[in-house]
Design a protein around this motif. Structure first.
Motif, short mmCIF file in Angstrom:
data_model
loop_
_atom_site.label_atom_id
_atom_site.label_comp_id
_atom_site.label_asym_id
_atom_site.label_seq_id
_atom_site.Cartn_x
_atom_site.Cartn_y
_atom_site.Cartn_z
N LEU A 1 9.30 -22.59 11.15
CA LEU A 1 9.43 -22.68 9.70
C LEU A 1 9.51 -24.12 9.21
N GLY A 2 9.74 -25.06 10.11
CA GLY A 2 9.74 -26.47 9.74
C GLY A 2 10.84 -26.87 8.78
N LEU A 3 12.00 -26.25 8.91
CA LEU A 3 13.12 -26.56 8.02
C LEU A 3 13.65 -27.97 8.31
N THR A 4 13.77 -28.77 7.26
CA THR A 4 14.36 -30.10 7.37
C THR A 4 15.59 -30.14 6.48
N GLU A 5 16.41 -31.16 6.67
CA GLU A 5 17.60 -31.29 5.83
C GLU A 5 17.21 -31.49 4.36
N SER A 6 16.10 -32.18 4.11
CA SER A 6 15.68 -32.40 2.72
C SER A 6 15.21 -31.11 2.06
N THR A 7 14.77 -30.14 2.85
CA THR A 7 14.41 -28.82 2.33
C THR A 7 15.64 -27.93 2.24
N LEU A 8 16.52 -28.08 3.21
CA LEU A 8 17.69 -27.20 3.30
C LEU A 8 18.66 -27.36 2.15
N TYR A 9 19.02 -28.59 1.80
CA TYR A 9 20.09 -28.77 0.81
C TYR A 9 19.76 -28.21 -0.57
N PRO A 10 18.54 -28.37 -1.08
CA PRO A 10 18.22 -27.69 -2.35
C PRO A 10 18.28 -26.16 -2.21
N LEU A 11 17.87 -25.65 -1.05
CA LEU A 11 17.95 -24.21 -0.79
C LEU A 11 19.40 -23.75 -0.79
N LEU A 12 20.27 -24.51 -0.14
CA LEU A 12 21.70 -24.16 -0.13
C LEU A 12 22.28 -24.17 -1.54
#
Length: 113
Positions: free
Chosen positions: A36-47
């Motif tokens: 899925l290629g999850l990065t921290e820069s993608t994760l925090y807006p999702l959280l």
């Protein structure tokens, strides 16, 4: 993987990860399937979106002298995850249709006209 499809899967994967145990950003990135290629820069807006929707809760705690945020699935998040899982049969029917149609297989009740 298509970006729109990936977004839905990322949300479900994060909720599933947090369903197992409370966790923090870096660990969530490591736990989610690499494909899925999850990065921290993608994760925090999702959280932030999941928190705003009431699907996760957040608490801050000190770790090695620094403040770390820990996330956990809420009851609403569990319901959201259960709904996602209940859609599996519908998604598999769509995949089956696409696969059959792409291979020229005619489903029952359809004609070749």
């Amino acid at each position: 993987m298509d970006a729109q499809m990936k977004r839905g899967f990322l949300e479900a994967c994060v909720l599933a990860t947090l369903q197992k145990r409370e966790s923090y950003g870096y660990q969530i990135v490591k736990d989610v399937p690499e494909i899925l290629g999850l990065t921290e820069s993608t994760l925090y807006p999702l959280l932030k979106r999941l928190e705003a929707a009431g699907s996760i809760s957040v608490r801050a705690a000190e770790h090695n002298g620094r403040l770390r945020k820990y996330y956990r699935t809420t009851e609403q998040g569990q319901t959201h995850l259960e709904s996602f899982l209940q859609e599996k049969n519908e998604v598999m029917q769509v995949y089956s249709y696409i696969e059959n149609a792409a291979n020229g297989v005619v489903e029952e009740g359809e004609s070749n006209e």
